[in-house]
Design an enzyme around this catalytic site. Structure first.
Site, short mmCIF file in Angstrom:
data_model
loop_
_atom_site.label_atom_id
_atom_site.label_comp_id
_atom_site.label_asym_id
_atom_site.label_seq_id
_atom_site.Cartn_x
_atom_site.Cartn_y
_atom_site.Cartn_z
N ASP A 8 0.85 -1.19 0.00
CA ASP A 8 0.00 0.00 0.00
C ASP A 8 0.89 1.24 0.00
O ASP A 8 2.11 1.14 -0.21
CB ASP A 8 -1.01 -0.04 1.16
N HIS A 9 0.27 2.41 0.26
CA HIS A 9 1.00 3.67 0.18
C HIS A 9 2.12 3.78 1.22
O HIS A 9 3.05 4.56 1.04
CB HIS A 9 0.02 4.84 0.36
N CYS A 65 2.93 -3.47 4.12
CA CYS A 65 2.14 -2.28 4.43
C CYS A 65 2.89 -1.54 5.55
O CYS A 65 4.11 -1.67 5.64
CB CYS A 65 0.70 -2.64 4.79
N THR A 67 2.66 -1.96 8.87
CA THR A 67 3.10 -2.91 9.92
C THR A 67 3.21 -4.36 9.44
O THR A 67 3.79 -5.19 10.13
CB THR A 67 2.08 -2.92 11.07
N GLY A 68 2.58 -4.68 8.33
CA GLY A 68 2.45 -6.07 7.88
C GLY A 68 1.22 -6.74 8.44
O GLY A 68 0.78 -7.78 7.94
N GLY A 70 -2.11 -5.65 8.76
CA GLY A 70 -3.34 -5.56 7.97
C GLY A 70 -3.28 -6.48 6.76
O GLY A 70 -4.26 -7.17 6.44
N HIS A 98 7.36 -24.90 9.20
CA HIS A 98 6.34 -25.49 10.08
C HIS A 98 4.91 -25.15 9.66
O HIS A 98 4.01 -25.97 9.85
CB HIS A 98 6.51 -25.00 11.53
N ASN A 99 4.71 -23.93 9.16
CA ASN A 99 3.34 -23.47 8.89
C ASN A 99 3.01 -23.45 7.41
O ASN A 99 1.90 -23.08 7.03
CB ASN A 99 3.13 -22.06 9.46
N ARG A 109 7.05 0.48 8.17
CA ARG A 109 7.20 1.43 9.28
C ARG A 109 7.83 0.76 10.51
O ARG A 109 7.99 1.39 11.55
CB ARG A 109 5.84 2.01 9.66
N ARG A 132 4.79 -34.25 11.19
CA ARG A 132 3.85 -33.62 12.12
C ARG A 132 3.48 -32.20 11.70
O ARG A 132 2.36 -31.74 11.96
CB ARG A 132 4.43 -33.62 13.54
N HIS A 133 4.42 -31.54 10.99
CA HIS A 133 4.12 -30.17 10.57
C HIS A 133 3.04 -30.17 9.49
O HIS A 133 2.11 -29.35 9.53
CB HIS A 133 5.40 -29.49 10.07
N ARG A 136 -0.30 -30.79 11.01
CA ARG A 136 -0.87 -29.60 11.69
C ARG A 136 -1.41 -28.60 10.67
O ARG A 136 -2.45 -27.98 10.89
CB ARG A 136 0.20 -28.95 12.58
C1 RB5 Z 1 -1.88 2.64 6.49
O1 RB5 Z 1 -1.89 3.87 7.16
C2 RB5 Z 1 -1.66 1.50 7.47
O2 RB5 Z 1 -2.77 1.36 8.29
C3 RB5 Z 1 -1.36 0.24 6.72
O3 RB5 Z 1 -0.23 0.41 5.93
C4 RB5 Z 1 -1.04 -1.00 7.56
O4 RB5 Z 1 -0.06 -0.72 8.51
C5 RB5 Z 1 -2.17 -1.74 8.11
O5 RB5 Z 1 -2.02 -2.78 8.76
#
Ligand code: RB5
Length: 147
Positions: A8-9, A65, A67-68, A70, A98-99, A109, A132-133, A136
């Site tokens: 995303d942005h 994004c 934080t990763g 969302g 494993h997953n 960020r 086992r993995h 699961r």
């Molecule tokens: C966008 O502002 C922010 O919410 C998005 O990039 C992300 O961090 C969501 O999980």
């Protein structure tokens, strides 16, 4: 390997750096993310990347994004997707082993490009483990199918 990458942005610059790195490593990079920093909605890109994987048009996905988080939440709503948010390489390796994660996500960020590359290397050099993995992961699929 065919890798679909979306963002995303919040992650335009990191997406470009990561894409260049992956292409230099010989991967085919399919960019479905945004290339300008205009506000957009991360679930749209998570859904699109998931569809590429489910259609066999990509082997694995990378979603970035802020934080990763969302991206992982949204991608995991699509049947067949196992997306894991990573902020260091140990989780990335084990997510594959494993997953059987078919998407990894991280936050532009939260981490820098060097950590992003370490995460990608750990994930892409790992292999899905059976036994086992795999059992699961089968239980996860059962939850997905039967609730
Ligand atoms: C966008 O502002 C922010 O919410 C998005 O990039 C992300 O961090 C969501 O999980």
């Amino acid at each position: 390997m065919k890798i679909v990458i979306g963002n995303d942005h919040a992650a335009v610059a990191m997406k470009k750096q990561v894409s260049e790195y992956l292409a230099d490593q010989g991967h085919e990079v399919i960019n479905i993310g945004i290339d300008q920093e205009e506000r957009c909605n991360y679930p749209d890109y998570a859904k699109k990347a998931a569809e590429y994987i489910n259609a066999g048009k990509a082997d694995v996905g990378v979603l970035i994004c802020g934080t990763g988080a969302g991206m992982a939440i949204a991608a995991n709503k699509v049947k067949g997707i196992r997306a894991v948010v990573c902020s260091e390489p140990v989780t990335a390796r084990l997510a594959r082993e494993h997953n059987h994660a078919n998407i990894i996500t991280f936050g532009a960020r939260v981490i820098g490009i060097e950590m992003a590359i370490a995460i990608l290397d750990a994930y892409l050099n790992a292999e899905e483990l059976g036994g086992r993995h795999a059992e699961r992961v089968g239980l996860i699929t059962q939850i997905e199918e039967k609730g």
